[in-house]
Scaffold this active site. Sequence first.
Site, PDB file in Angstrom:
ATOM      1  N   ASP A  67       0.942  -1.171   0.108  1.00  0.00           N
ATOM      2  CA  ASP A  67       0.085   0.379  -0.041  1.00  0.00           C
ATOM      3  C   ASP A  67       0.726   0.768   0.092  1.00  0.00           C
ATOM      4  O   ASP A  67       2.201   1.302  -0.123  1.00  0.00           O
ATOM      5  CB  ASP A  67      -1.321   0.064   1.092  1.00  0.00           C
ATOM      6  N   ASP A 136      -7.407  -2.994  14.083  1.00  0.00           N
ATOM      7  CA  ASP A 136      -9.475  -2.860  14.058  1.00  0.00           C
ATOM      8  C   ASP A 136      -8.828  -3.839  12.286  1.00  0.00           C
ATOM      9  O   ASP A 136      -9.973  -4.248  12.232  1.00  0.00           O
ATOM     10  CB  ASP A 136      -9.166  -1.224  13.526  1.00  0.00           C
ATOM     11  N   HIS A 138      -7.195  -4.482  10.100  1.00  0.00           N
ATOM     12  CA  HIS A 138      -6.889  -3.801   8.637  1.00  0.00           C
ATOM     13  C   HIS A 138      -5.974  -5.108   8.289  1.00  0.00           C
ATOM     14  O   HIS A 138      -4.610  -5.282   9.171  1.00  0.00           O
ATOM     15  CB  HIS A 138      -7.020  -2.674   8.332  1.00  0.00           C
ATOM     16  N   GLU A 143      -9.260  -1.831   5.112  1.00  0.00           N
ATOM     17  CA  GLU A 143      -9.857  -1.814   7.291  1.00  0.00           C
ATOM     18  C   GLU A 143     -11.264  -2.142   7.004  1.00  0.00           C
ATOM     19  O   GLU A 143     -11.905  -3.140   5.584  1.00  0.00           O
ATOM     20  CB  GLU A 143     -10.409   0.168   6.610  1.00  0.00           C
TER      21      GLU A 143
HETATM   22  C1  GLP Z   1      -0.236   0.714   8.804  1.00  0.00           C
HETATM   23  C2  GLP Z   1       0.017  -0.844   7.006  1.00  0.00           C
HETATM   24  C3  GLP Z   1      -0.248  -1.803   7.511  1.00  0.00           C
HETATM   25  C4  GLP Z   1       0.500  -2.010   9.139  1.00  0.00           C
HETATM   26  C5  GLP Z   1      -0.297  -1.629   9.771  1.00  0.00           C
HETATM   27  C6  GLP Z   1      -0.104  -2.054  11.987  1.00  0.00           C
HETATM   28  O1  GLP Z   1      -1.792   0.887   8.016  1.00  0.00           O
HETATM   29  N1  GLP Z   1      -0.755   0.398   6.136  1.00  0.00           N
HETATM   30  O2  GLP Z   1       0.217  -2.576   6.334  1.00  0.00           O
HETATM   31  O3  GLP Z   1       0.270  -3.450   9.287  1.00  0.00           O
HETATM   32  O4  GLP Z   1      -0.536   0.178  10.174  1.00  0.00           O
HETATM   33  O5  GLP Z   1       0.988  -1.153  11.978  1.00  0.00           O
HETATM   34  P1  GLP Z   1       2.526  -1.287  12.971  1.00  0.00           P
HETATM   35  O6  GLP Z   1       3.023  -2.472  12.467  1.00  0.00           O
HETATM   36  O7  GLP Z   1       3.398  -0.205  12.622  1.00  0.00           O
HETATM   37  O8  GLP Z   1       1.334  -1.116  14.095  1.00  0.00           O
END
Ligand code: GLP
Length: 262
Positions: A67, A136, A138, A143
């Site tokens: 993404d 959440d 995702h 989402e």
């Molecule tokens: C972001 C990314 C996800 C990631 C998530 C969790 O929103 N788009 O790919 O898994 O956050 O982030 P973190 O690993 O910093 O908790």
Amino acid sequence: MEIIIKQNATEGSHAAARVVARLIREKPDAVLGLATGSTPLILYNELIRMHRKEGLDFSRVTTFNLDEYVGLPADHEQSYHHFMRENLFRHINIRPENVHIPDGMAEDIPACCAKYEQAITGAGGIGLQVLGIGSDGHVGFNEPTSSFASRTRIKTLTRQTVADNARFFDGDESKVPHHCLTMGIGTIMDARINLLLAFGEDKAEAVAATVEGPVASVMPASILQHHPAAKIFLDEAAAAKLKLSDYYRWVYDNKPDWQQDA
Ligand code: GLP
């Protein structure tokens, strides 16, 4: 699903890195799907170490990132282009032309997303996808209520995700873009192997719902229950709300030798 519970994030990430490295050694032109966020950082550091010390060769590897934020240029400090360059790509011998990240500055977003899907197909599909998980549930930026059939497209972030990610934008929610481009759940499910990493107590609820809850689009990662080769790497804190954690440990400790891969 295979649930792998390690003592801490370092052990969990190193176990995941061994799976990635094994694939690259067996298939030097492997196609990897990559994630951003704080979760995969230790995994990327371990891959960099393996490249430097053990000759892990990325020269024929192709990558597709999950993404990117809409509206952030590639050189913006919080763009996922920048993140990947700083935290992985500039430390390994991957060819720039083999790196793919959705273009958050694209003028024609639907065309850019369709091209991204074509590029994945053209590369032979993703062999191994690395995933984190949002609080959440995702994956990528899919989402809650994202269609399980979705492909790469634009999405609007939830307020929860904007708040979670504000820590990367000086804690200022108004600086967090509200839109992103993300591979769809359908795209992720097409990967031949999915590795989901989750560490820390903030992820415990989403992990429990993903692994032991119903498969439902309100908890996007739960679709991995339908994936034939999904490995979930957890630390103790992220595993704390699993009801069957003793069973998962038992399974892992009693894997036959020929199944040992992490
Ligand atoms: C972001 C990314 C996800 C990631 C998530 C969790 O929103 N788009 O790919 O898994 O956050 O982030 P973190 O690993 O910093 O908790």
